[in-house]
Write a protein that holds these residues in place. Structure first.
Motif, PDB file in Angstrom:
ATOM      1  N   HIS A  14      26.327 -63.039  -5.714  1.00  0.00           N
ATOM      2  CA  HIS A  14      26.404 -64.438  -5.286  1.00  0.00           C
ATOM      3  C   HIS A  14      27.246 -64.537  -4.014  1.00  0.00           C
ATOM      4  O   HIS A  14      28.329 -63.953  -3.933  1.00  0.00           O
ATOM      5  N   ASP A  15      26.738 -65.294  -3.052  1.00  0.00           N
ATOM      6  CA  ASP A  15      27.470 -65.512  -1.810  1.00  0.00           C
ATOM      7  C   ASP A  15      28.609 -66.494  -2.087  1.00  0.00           C
ATOM      8  O   ASP A  15      28.384 -67.670  -2.373  1.00  0.00           O
ATOM      9  N   ILE A  16      29.835 -65.994  -2.026  1.00  0.00           N
ATOM     10  CA  ILE A  16      31.004 -66.843  -2.305  1.00  0.00           C
ATOM     11  C   ILE A  16      31.826 -67.081  -1.051  1.00  0.00           C
ATOM     12  O   ILE A  16      32.995 -67.464  -1.135  1.00  0.00           O
ATOM     13  N   THR A  17      31.210 -66.864   0.108  1.00  0.00           N
ATOM     14  CA  THR A  17      31.923 -67.025   1.381  1.00  0.00           C
ATOM     15  C   THR A  17      32.469 -68.439   1.532  1.00  0.00           C
ATOM     16  O   THR A  17      33.663 -68.637   1.796  1.00  0.00           O
ATOM     17  N   GLU A  18      31.595 -69.424   1.349  1.00  0.00           N
ATOM     18  CA  GLU A  18      32.006 -70.825   1.510  1.00  0.00           C
ATOM     19  C   GLU A  18      33.029 -71.213   0.443  1.00  0.00           C
ATOM     20  O   GLU A  18      33.987 -71.943   0.731  1.00  0.00           O
ATOM     21  N   HIS A  19      32.827 -70.716  -0.771  1.00  0.00           N
ATOM     22  CA  HIS A  19      33.763 -71.013  -1.861  1.00  0.00           C
ATOM     23  C   HIS A  19      35.166 -70.494  -1.532  1.00  0.00           C
ATOM     24  O   HIS A  19      36.166 -71.209  -1.725  1.00  0.00           O
ATOM     25  N   LYS A  20      35.229 -69.266  -1.020  1.00  0.00           N
ATOM     26  CA  LYS A  20      36.525 -68.687  -0.663  1.00  0.00           C
ATOM     27  C   LYS A  20      37.168 -69.453   0.489  1.00  0.00           C
ATOM     28  O   LYS A  20      38.392 -69.657   0.518  1.00  0.00           O
ATOM     29  N   GLU A  21      36.348 -69.859   1.458  1.00  0.00           N
ATOM     30  CA  GLU A  21      36.874 -70.619   2.589  1.00  0.00           C
ATOM     31  C   GLU A  21      37.440 -71.959   2.127  1.00  0.00           C
ATOM     32  O   GLU A  21      38.505 -72.394   2.596  1.00  0.00           O
ATOM     33  N   ASN A  22      36.723 -72.609   1.202  1.00  0.00           N
ATOM     34  CA  ASN A  22      37.203 -73.894   0.672  1.00  0.00           C
ATOM     35  C   ASN A  22      38.503 -73.717  -0.111  1.00  0.00           C
ATOM     36  O   ASN A  22      39.404 -74.563  -0.035  1.00  0.00           O
ATOM     37  N   LEU A  23      38.593 -72.616  -0.871  1.00  0.00           N
ATOM     38  CA  LEU A  23      39.833 -72.347  -1.605  1.00  0.00           C
ATOM     39  C   LEU A  23      41.005 -72.138  -0.658  1.00  0.00           C
ATOM     40  O   LEU A  23      42.117 -72.613  -0.908  1.00  0.00           O
ATOM     41  N   SER A  24      40.724 -71.419   0.440  1.00  0.00           N
ATOM     42  CA  SER A  24      41.774 -71.173   1.427  1.00  0.00           C
ATOM     43  C   SER A  24      42.238 -72.485   2.065  1.00  0.00           C
ATOM     44  O   SER A  24      43.444 -72.709   2.247  1.00  0.00           O
ATOM     45  N   LYS A  25      41.275 -73.361   2.391  1.00  0.00           N
ATOM     46  CA  LYS A  25      41.630 -74.664   2.967  1.00  0.00           C
ATOM     47  C   LYS A  25      42.432 -75.493   1.973  1.00  0.00           C
ATOM     48  O   LYS A  25      43.399 -76.167   2.352  1.00  0.00           O
ATOM     49  N   LEU A  26      42.026 -75.438   0.711  1.00  0.00           N
ATOM     50  CA  LEU A  26      42.725 -76.200  -0.321  1.00  0.00           C
ATOM     51  C   LEU A  26      44.155 -75.700  -0.501  1.00  0.00           C
ATOM     52  O   LEU A  26      45.093 -76.504  -0.659  1.00  0.00           O
ATOM     53  N   GLU A  27      44.346 -74.391  -0.441  1.00  0.00           N
ATOM     54  CA  GLU A  27      45.692 -73.821  -0.554  1.00  0.00           C
ATOM     55  C   GLU A  27      46.565 -74.263   0.613  1.00  0.00           C
ATOM     56  O   GLU A  27      47.751 -74.574   0.433  1.00  0.00           O
ATOM     57  N   ASN A  28      45.963 -74.297   1.816  1.00  0.00           N
ATOM     58  CA  ASN A  28      46.721 -74.753   2.990  1.00  0.00           C
ATOM     59  C   ASN A  28      47.136 -76.210   2.842  1.00  0.00           C
ATOM     60  O   ASN A  28      48.275 -76.587   3.188  1.00  0.00           O
ATOM     61  N   ILE A  29      46.215 -77.030   2.338  1.00  0.00           N
ATOM     62  CA  ILE A  29      46.525 -78.452   2.146  1.00  0.00           C
ATOM     63  C   ILE A  29      47.628 -78.621   1.108  1.00  0.00           C
ATOM     64  O   ILE A  29      48.554 -79.427   1.289  1.00  0.00           O
ATOM     65  N   ASN A  30      47.543 -77.858   0.021  1.00  0.00           N
ATOM     66  CA  ASN A  30      48.577 -77.937  -1.023  1.00  0.00           C
ATOM     67  C   ASN A  30      49.934 -77.518  -0.481  1.00  0.00           C
ATOM     68  O   ASN A  30      50.964 -78.132  -0.805  1.00  0.00           O
ATOM     69  N   ASN A  31      49.937 -76.472   0.336  1.00  0.00           N
ATOM     70  CA  ASN A  31      51.207 -76.024   0.938  1.00  0.00           C
ATOM     71  C   ASN A  31      51.792 -77.098   1.844  1.00  0.00           C
ATOM     72  O   ASN A  31      53.017 -77.329   1.848  1.00  0.00           O
ATOM     73  N   GLN A  32      50.917 -77.756   2.611  1.00  0.00           N
ATOM     74  CA  GLN A  32      51.381 -78.819   3.505  1.00  0.00           C
ATOM     75  C   GLN A  32      51.933 -80.003   2.713  1.00  0.00           C
ATOM     76  O   GLN A  32      52.943 -80.609   3.089  1.00  0.00           O
ATOM     77  N   LEU A  33      51.252 -80.332   1.591  1.00  0.00           N
ATOM     78  CA  LEU A  33      51.720 -81.436   0.746  1.00  0.00           C
ATOM     79  C   LEU A  33      53.069 -81.117   0.117  1.00  0.00           C
ATOM     80  O   LEU A  33      53.949 -81.987   0.028  1.00  0.00           O
ATOM     81  N   GLU A  34      53.240 -79.863  -0.336  1.00  0.00           N
ATOM     82  CA  GLU A  34      54.515 -79.458  -0.923  1.00  0.00           C
ATOM     83  C   GLU A  34      55.646 -79.531   0.110  1.00  0.00           C
ATOM     84  O   GLU A  34      56.752 -79.978  -0.196  1.00  0.00           O
ATOM     85  N   GLU A  35      55.327 -79.094   1.325  1.00  0.00           N
ATOM     86  CA  GLU A  35      56.333 -79.146   2.392  1.00  0.00           C
ATOM     87  C   GLU A  35      56.687 -80.590   2.736  1.00  0.00           C
ATOM     88  O   GLU A  35      57.864 -80.937   2.932  1.00  0.00           O
ATOM     89  N   PHE A  36      55.669 -81.437   2.775  1.00  0.00           N
ATOM     90  CA  PHE A  36      55.885 -82.855   3.083  1.00  0.00           C
ATOM     91  C   PHE A  36      56.726 -83.515   1.978  1.00  0.00           C
ATOM     92  O   PHE A  36      57.658 -84.282   2.265  1.00  0.00           O
ATOM     93  N   ALA A  37      56.374 -83.197   0.704  1.00  0.00           N
ATOM     94  CA  ALA A  37      57.132 -83.770  -0.419  1.00  0.00           C
ATOM     95  C   ALA A  37      58.587 -83.321  -0.378  1.00  0.00           C
ATOM     96  O   ALA A  37      59.504 -84.109  -0.677  1.00  0.00           O
ATOM     97  N   PHE A  38      58.822 -82.075  -0.006  1.00  0.00           N
ATOM     98  CA  PHE A  38      60.189 -81.559   0.090  1.00  0.00           C
ATOM     99  C   PHE A  38      60.980 -82.299   1.169  1.00  0.00           C
ATOM    100  O   PHE A  38      62.130 -82.697   0.969  1.00  0.00           O
ATOM    101  N   LEU A  39      60.352 -82.504   2.331  1.00  0.00           N
ATOM    102  CA  LEU A  39      61.030 -83.194   3.433  1.00  0.00           C
ATOM    103  C   LEU A  39      61.337 -84.637   3.068  1.00  0.00           C
ATOM    104  O   LEU A  39      62.420 -85.149   3.365  1.00  0.00           O
ATOM    105  N   ILE A  40      60.369 -85.307   2.424  1.00  0.00           N
ATOM    106  CA  ILE A  40      60.572 -86.704   2.041  1.00  0.00           C
ATOM    107  C   ILE A  40      61.720 -86.827   1.046  1.00  0.00           C
ATOM    108  O   ILE A  40      62.595 -87.697   1.172  1.00  0.00           O
ATOM    109  N   SER A  41      61.695 -85.954   0.035  1.00  0.00           N
ATOM    110  CA  SER A  41      62.753 -86.017  -0.979  1.00  0.00           C
ATOM    111  C   SER A  41      64.123 -85.719  -0.366  1.00  0.00           C
ATOM    112  O   SER A  41      65.134 -86.313  -0.740  1.00  0.00           O
TER     113      SER A  41
END
Length: 211
Positions: free
Chosen positions: A169-196
């Motif tokens: 099964h071609d999971i190229t797009e799935h892996k790319e989406n997971l990578s983007k999601l991880e980046n977004i989660n990291n950015q949200l965690e960093e933002f939450a830390f700064l706000i707090s």
């Protein structure tokens, strides 16, 4: 069409009840002194013809179904010769080859060596109740590097046959989406830390004022 003496001819006919049947006719010479005697053999092959049509129809449905699947699907026998491969299998092949031209050939002669070296050990490990899986990168014909999730399952078959079913099964797009999601989660965690952190100082001032 002219055929040699003794070769069979298939003809359509009608029975007395009006039902169409298929006949196989054979004309065979009988050696005699005059050499002019023949035996005409007629066999009703209607059931065989009907079964052939059903088999062809089943194959057509199988081809339509499997070739519409975007995932790679390969079935090889115990000798690792290709019994079936769908159209998506072309993604594994060189530009000069096609999946339909590989039927009956050894799998390893039809796919790139780098992929063969990765899959061979997996097939040796596969057992009836234990499929093997592995992610592999493949350079496609469009000069793109795609990531495939390979799964190899042993199939016992009938009458002592058996072989291996290979799915990819071609999971190229799935892996790319997971990578983007991880980046977004990291950015949200960093933002939450700064706000707090920024809110702590005003809260402390208010607390001190109240006290």
């Amino acid at each position: 069409v002219h055929k040699k003496m003794g070769e069979n001819r298939n003809l359509k006919g009608l029975r007395k009840d009006g039902k169409q049947i298929f006949l196989e006719l054979g004309l065979h010479p009988v050696p005699t002194k005059e050499n002019n005697h023949f035996i005409l053999v007629a066999k009703d092959i209607s059931l065989e013809v009907e079964n052939d049509k059903k088999f062809q129809r089943a194959n057509e449905i199988l081809d339509i179904t499997t070739n519409s699947i975007p995932s790679i699907l390969i079935y090889i026998d115990k000798n690792e010769d290709i019994i079936f491969a769908n159209a998506a299998f072309d993604q594994l092949l060189s530009i000069e080859q096609k999946a339909k031209n590989c039927t009956g050939k050894n799998l390893w002669s039809c796919i790139p060596k780098v992929i063969a070296e990765e899959l061979k050990p997996l097939i040796k490990k596969v057992s009836v109740n234990s499929p093997e899986k592995k992610e592999l990168s493949i350079d496609s014909k469009a000069n793109e590097t795609l990531l495939f999730d390979f799964s190899i399952t042993y199939h016992s078959g009938e009458h002592g046959g058996g072989g291996y079913i290979i799915q990819a099964h071609d999971i190229t797009e799935h892996k790319e989406n997971l990578s983007k999601l991880e980046n977004i989660n990291n950015q949200l965690e960093e933002f939450a830390f700064l706000i707090s952190h920024d809110l702590r100082a005003p809260v402390r001032h208010i607390t001190n004022f109240v006290d």
